[in-house]
Design a protein around this motif. Structure first.
Motif, PDB file in Angstrom:
ATOM      1  N   ARG A  34       3.475  -2.005  -5.683  1.00 60.93           N
ATOM      2  CA  ARG A  34       2.931  -0.870  -4.907  1.00 60.93           C
ATOM      3  C   ARG A  34       3.960   0.242  -4.785  1.00 60.93           C
ATOM      4  O   ARG A  34       4.072   0.888  -3.742  1.00 60.93           O
ATOM      5  CB  ARG A  34       2.500  -1.338  -3.522  1.00 60.93           C
ATOM      6  N   LEU A  45       4.145   3.203  -6.060  1.00 62.32           N
ATOM      7  CA  LEU A  45       3.604   4.545  -5.836  1.00 62.32           C
ATOM      8  C   LEU A  45       3.173   4.713  -4.382  1.00 62.32           C
ATOM      9  O   LEU A  45       3.363   5.782  -3.789  1.00 62.32           O
ATOM     10  CB  LEU A  45       2.425   4.800  -6.778  1.00 62.32           C
ATOM     11  N   ASP A  46       2.596   3.665  -3.788  1.00 65.14           N
ATOM     12  CA  ASP A  46       2.244   3.729  -2.370  1.00 65.14           C
ATOM     13  C   ASP A  46       3.498   3.869  -1.516  1.00 65.14           C
ATOM     14  O   ASP A  46       3.530   4.653  -0.553  1.00 65.14           O
ATOM     15  CB  ASP A  46       1.487   2.460  -1.955  1.00 65.14           C
ATOM     16  N   THR A  47       4.520   3.105  -1.845  1.00 63.25           N
ATOM     17  CA  THR A  47       5.774   3.187  -1.095  1.00 63.25           C
ATOM     18  C   THR A  47       6.385   4.575  -1.216  1.00 63.25           C
ATOM     19  O   THR A  47       6.901   5.132  -0.230  1.00 63.25           O
ATOM     20  CB  THR A  47       6.762   2.126  -1.612  1.00 63.25           C
ATOM     21  N   GLY A  88       4.731   7.326  -1.655  1.00 67.63           N
ATOM     22  CA  GLY A  88       3.947   8.193  -0.777  1.00 67.63           C
ATOM     23  C   GLY A  88       4.367   8.064   0.679  1.00 67.63           C
ATOM     24  O   GLY A  88       4.444   9.053   1.410  1.00 67.63           O
ATOM     25  N   GLU A  89       4.665   6.846   1.098  1.00 68.02           N
ATOM     26  CA  GLU A  89       5.130   6.642   2.469  1.00 68.02           C
ATOM     27  C   GLU A  89       6.483   7.299   2.689  1.00 68.02           C
ATOM     28  O   GLU A  89       6.760   7.838   3.773  1.00 68.02           O
ATOM     29  CB  GLU A  89       5.198   5.144   2.762  1.00 68.02           C
TER      30      GLU A  89
END
Length: 924
Positions: free
Chosen positions: A730, A732-734, A736-737
């Motif tokens: 994840r 890419l999610d990280t 974004g965060e």
């Protein structure tokens, strides 16, 4: 020869523009003109060698999105216009742009050209949409940089065209979902267009609306004249080859597929005829030559939209030829406006006179361009107008009413075209020559303008020369073999279109002769409002509406904001009871340690609620948090336990920093409020407990969990499943965060820097060791000498081992931040925080590092694809470097909080010597 290479070179030219500007200075326009001319030749050479060439490079393979490029006849026509007219505009700009280093101008113009090139060559719906949005952004920025008065027009332009982008996004999404492919050429030939009328109608309307906003069709027409605040080169390119042509290209590209929807010809012909007549009338009202040219563009675009709506091979041929003719006479027209304004200082027709003698070359060139726009033989505009008039009779297939509207509307608009074309030059030619600025420095402007107008003359008489450019484009737009497209010719004999054309010219000449009476008749508002006023009203209404919605939640009390999420949690938790068996809601707290920790949590919660002081509530909440962290550890979640523990420590430190500026006790609250808050809290707590039991009460582990446990080490090389999920699976999610976290830190810094902190006098403590900050900090100083180095080492160690054992970027950053907090607490004064460490730079560097490392993974096919490194026998990986970015981002934000919130009051009379105290001094 490669299309991919062609686009790559165009992109590289964008990246190299700042360097070229630095080296070439004011001669940058010449370099860019040569570059775009070379790209034009490259494009033509690719077509000559391999017609209908298709090439593809994978992009987002998970959803089958690739950088697919396809050079068919339609792409060739628009590509030649984009690059060829772009070369002339760059040549013109070499003299027009007088800035010493016009980096932003040339960068945006070349990016505009590159975006348009990708748009017309794209054979992927997603790529096409991305390029479409880039053209919107480029036009906005080019208008915005035009001067202090450019912001409102630029904003209105962005509002209208971005709204059209949303319509195109909806169309693209619907096409992909229905046809099952993102490849444009395949999607346009799918059976869904004929088998699903609702689909065809919906997409046709969405595509039409998107094109209408881009090509300034009624009722979206106002942005184009409003954007005339932009300089002449921007206007010339935007009107002749770029922004507005994107909408026409989109209609031509979808023309055959969308024609299966009955609404398509009705919508396009109706809107096109209204726009072309309206634009012609508005052009006749204008005395500013640039505004006149802008409304003439609106009129000509309406003509193109109407004829595309007529449909058929002949109409496609007429539309493609008129696109080329329009590009030539319109670019010459706007170049004329800039040249005349540069030398005379005005654009007002009423003030221009004697230009026939004062500027004979310029006057002759613009006269040729305007004759072409008016459709006077033997210029190219005459040939295209003849085809438009001839093809308008084909509208009978869509119904007699539509055919009548097309024939009468196009003919009437053509009359107005003759009138406003003559208006540009008739009154300014004669009279006493006006005083002009020297011709020096405008040679390239005149050359570029002359080349564009001369092409209209030469290609009119020798129109068969461009058969190879126009006929393939018409065939691609009409989805028919090129053999079914008629050859181009200047003379088709005496026929109905020729008679109508001569009548149009005659009536237009009458309007020119009677222009004084026409001016008096039109010298009044024709409508109660204006298009610009309507767009501005819409913009202000949206802002006002948003402000009123915000007023509903604009409270300082946190309870008002917390009520919404707490209420939603309660609803979700209670709703979960409907889908779960009661037996699965039994919590497993049979072990003594579970009962003990649960008791501590309950007691801590009760104490926090009952506490009358803020500090007491913080201590109680901290006890509860530490108990939860310990419970995580007992359950085997070491990563989560360590994170919870560190968050609790840092939260207490930050809250105490804030508490020193707040009253010691809570404000008194009414009984009713306390009861309501209690009921809401208990309900939410019960619901959250139920939801937790529902989500964790299933037997066994989920398929996703099984996959991570089974494949994590094989796929990523890391044995810490929690960390591999965050920085590998994840990533890419990280990332974004991380961006959200960095923006939060930036917002905090902006807020605390913009407004002074609320100060409060600390309580006076006399006759104890506590009144001496140096003696008071002896214990923490002594402890910090030993603990801080260990924490720094532990922070680095936790970062390094995070991929295989409990740790990672987030946890290690919290350890490092805890060390900073210990230094702060051990310092005798908070003055050391005035030596501002670059916390925002640290956080930003972390985000950029994570982004860069993640993008390198694309070499292997996906974001942050693991890349193993083994320098000097030390096991490293790209995930570790990504985690380092996480570390820097988190550490920077916490450092910002400590520095900004823990700093002294602005009016603190502390000694200046304390302000120079180093952070390390507190430890020593």
């Amino acid at each position: 020869m490669s299309l991919i290479a062609l686009v790559a070179v165009a992109g590289a030219l964008v990246a190299l523009t700042p360097i070229i500007v630095r080296l070439a200075g004011t001669r940058t326009g010449w370099v860019m003109a040569v570059a775009l001319a070379g790209l034009t030749g490259w494009l033509v050479a690719v077509w000559a060698r391999t017609p209908n060439l298709e090439q593809s490079v994978p992009w987002i393979s998970a959803i089958d999105v690739s950088l697919r490029l396809r050079l068919d006849g339609l792409g060739l026509l628009f590509g030649v216009i984009v690059l060829g007219i772009g070369a002339l505009v760059m040549l013109y700009s070499a003299a027009y742009v007088t800035e010493k280093r016009p980096t932003s101008f040339y960068t945006l113009m070349i990016l505009f050209a590159a975006s348009m090139l990708v748009l017309v060559l794209a054979d992927d719906l997603v790529v096409m949409f991305v390029a479409w949005e880039f053209t919107t952004l480029c036009s906005y920025l080019l208008i915005l940089r035009s001067g202090p008065n450019a912001r409102p027009p630029a904003t209105r332009t962005l509002l209208v065209t971005a709204g059209g982008g949303l319509s195109l996004l909806a169309a693209v999404s619907l096409v992909i979902v229905t046809t099952g492919t993102t490849q444009l050429s395949v999607a346009l030939t799918d059976d869904a267009w004929t088998d699903q009328p609702a689909f065809a109608t919906a997409v046709a309307v969405l595509v039409a609306v998107a094109a209408f906003t881009k090509s300034a069709q009624f009722p979206f027409h106002a942005w184009l004249p409003d954007a005339m605040v932009a300089p002449a080169p921007v206007s010339a390119y935007l009107h002749a080859a770029a922004m507005v042509k994107a909408g026409i290209y989109l209609l031509l590209r979808f023309a055959d597929a969308a024609s299966h929807a009955d609404v398509w010809p009705v919508l396009l012909v109706t809107v096109g005829v209204i726009t072309t007549i309206m634009g012609g009338v508005f052009a006749l009202q204008r005395t500013d030559v640039k505004e006149l040219m802008a409304y003439s563009t609106v009129s000509q675009l309406g003509l193109l939209v109407a004829i595309i709506g007529v449909g058929g091979e002949y109409a496609m041929l007429a539309a493609c030829l008129h696109v080329a003719a329009h590009a030539l006479f319109k670019s010459a027209g706007f170049m004329y406006v800039g040249l005349v304004e540069r030398r005379s200082g005005t654009r007002d027709i009423r003030e221009l006179h004697g230009l026939g003698k004062a500027m004979p070359w310029t006057t002759a060139v613009v006269a040729a361009a305007m004759l072409s726009m008016a459709g006077i033989p033997p210029l190219l505009g005459f040939v295209s107008k003849e085809l438009v008039l001839s093809s308008s009779f084909d509208a009978v297939e869509a119904g007699v009413g539509i055919a009548l509207l097309a024939i009468v509307g196009i003919s009437l608009a053509a009359v107005f075209t003759v009138a406003y074309s003559a208006r540009v030059v008739v009154d300014s030619i004669g009279g006493e020559p006006m005083e002009l600025r020297p011709v020096r420095g405008t040679v390239s402007m005149a050359v570029a303008m002359g080349a564009s107008a001369a092409a209209g003359i030469v290609l009119g008489a020798g129109v068969p020369v461009i058969d190879a450019l126009i006929r393939p484009a018409a065939a691609a737009a009409g989805a028919v073999p090129e053999s079914e497209i008629n050859d181009l010719a200047l003379w088709h004999g005496v026929n109905v279109p020729l008679v109508i054309s001569l009548a149009i010219i005659a009536v237009g000449v009458v309007l020119v002769v009677q222009r004084r009476r026409l001016d008096r008749a039109l010298d009044r508002p024709l409508f109660p409002g204006t298009g610009v006023g309507a767009v501005e009203w819409l913009r202000t209404s949206v802002i006002t509406g948003g402000r009123r919605v915000g007023d509903l939640t604009r409270y300082d009390a946190p309870a008002a904001h917390l009520a919404v999420p707490i209420g939603l949690v309660a609803l979700v938790g209670l709703a979960s009871l409907a889908v779960v068996a009661p037996d699965s809601l039994r919590p497993d707290v049979d072990r003594p340690v579970d009962k003990a920790l649960l008791l501590v949590i309950i007691v801590g919660t009760i104490v926090a609620v009952a506490s009358a002081t803020r500090l007491g509530a913080v201590i109680a909440v901290g006890i509860t948090g530490f108990a939860v962290a310990l419970w995580y550890y007992v359950l085997g979640a070491a990563d989560v336990a360590l994170t919870q523990l560190l968050v609790e420590i840092l939260t207490v430190v930050i809250i105490v920093m804030v508490l020193r500026r707040l009253p010691r006790t809570f404000a008194a609250r009414r009984t009713g409020h306390r009861i309501a808050s209690g009921v809401a809290a208990i309900t939410a707590g019960v619901a959250a407990t139920i939801a937790t039991l529902v989500l964790t009460g299933a037997e066994g582990i989920t398929p996703a969990g099984e996959y991570y446990l089974r494949e994590a080490e094989n796929e990523t090389g890391g044995s810490n499943v929690v960390n591999t999920i965050l920085v590998d699976f994840r990533a890419l999610d990280t990332f974004g965060e991380l961006v959200v976290l960095a923006i939060a830190g930036l917002a905090m810094a902006a807020l605390l820097s913009a407004r002074g902190r609320v100060g409060s006098k600390p309580p006076e403590i006399k006759h104890t060791a506590l009144d001496d900050p140096v003696l008071n900090a002896v214990f923490l100083k002594t402890l910090a000498k030993v603990v801080v180095p260990l924490m720094v080492f532990g922070s680095a160690f936790a970062l390094y081992r995070g991929h295989d054992a409990p740790g990672g970027g987030f946890i290690s950053a919290l350890i490092g931040a805890a060390a900073v907090c210990l230094i702060y607490l051990a310092a005798p004064s908070d003055r050391w925080t005035q030596r501002r460490l670059p916390y925002l730079v640290i956080a930003g560097a972390g985000v950029l590092l994570s982004a860069a490392v993640g993008l390198i993974g694309f070499v292997e096919g996906s974001y942050l694809r693991p890349i193993d490194l083994d320098p000097f026998g030390i096991k490293l990986s790209s995930a570790l470097i990504f985690d380092l970015g996480v570390y820097l981002a988190v550490f920077g934000v916490i450092l910002a909080a400590v520095t900004l919130i823990g700093g002294p009051d602005d009016d603190d009379p502390a000694a200046e010597a304390d302000a120079q105290t180093d952070p390390e001094e507190a430890v020593r």
